[in-house]
Design a protein around this motif. Structure first.
Motif: not given
Length: 162
Positions: A115-116, A119, A143, A146-148, A150-151
């Motif tokens: 998922a990350m 993104v 979402t 957030s994913r971006k 954290h990635a």
């Protein structure tokens, strides 16, 4: 309203380059990326009566990413990894430092959860905005952000802050 051939071709021209860039960083195989890209558009054409022209680009992204995920699953089942030439071609093949950097990037990207990874690839290698990514993935914009976030933090940590 169903799509026609001109709408499909126009979508392909808009999406081909950024989608290919993202797929390549997922699959690391040029021919496989072309196959996935074309299969995604073939699926859209086969379902043209049910495809809304306003969502065709997002549907192309969704179809291509789903096909790429399937390819990655098959690879894991078969124990297949991309040949070293794939990374050499990206780096130009002659510069050892560039090849090493690309190998590190490849390894870091492969460590990200799917998922990350999607993104990051859509944002950084395809130049898509948060809203476009959210539409393509069918998730809220928060979402995606957030994913971006954290990635990118993980990639910076793994790549030494670059």
């Amino acid at each position: 309203m169903p799509i026609d051939e001109t709408e499909l071709v126009a979508s392909y021209r808009r999406v081909e380059h950024p989608l290919y860039n993202a797929l390549y960083r997922m699959l690391w195989d040029a021919q496989e990326c072309q196959d996935v890209l074309h299969d995604a558009y073939l699926r859209l054409w086969q379902r043209k009566r049910r495809v809304d022209a306003a969502r065709i680009d997002a549907l192309a992204w969704t179809a291509a990413l789903n096909l790429a995920r399937n390819q990655l699953r098959w690879r894991r089942l078969r124990g297949w990894t991309p040949p070293p030439e794939a990374l050499d071609a990206i780096a130009g093949g002659d510069d050892p430092q560039a090849m090493a950097e690309h190998s590190r990037l490849h390894a870091a990207l492969q460590r990200l959860p799917a998922a990350m990874l999607e993104v990051v690839l859509m944002a950084e290698f395809s130049g898509m905005g948060t809203r476009e990514i959210a539409q393509a993935l069918g998730v809220p914009e928060g979402t995606v952000a957030s994913r971006k976030h954290h990635a990118v933090l993980r990639l910076k940590q793994w790549l030494g802050g670059h």
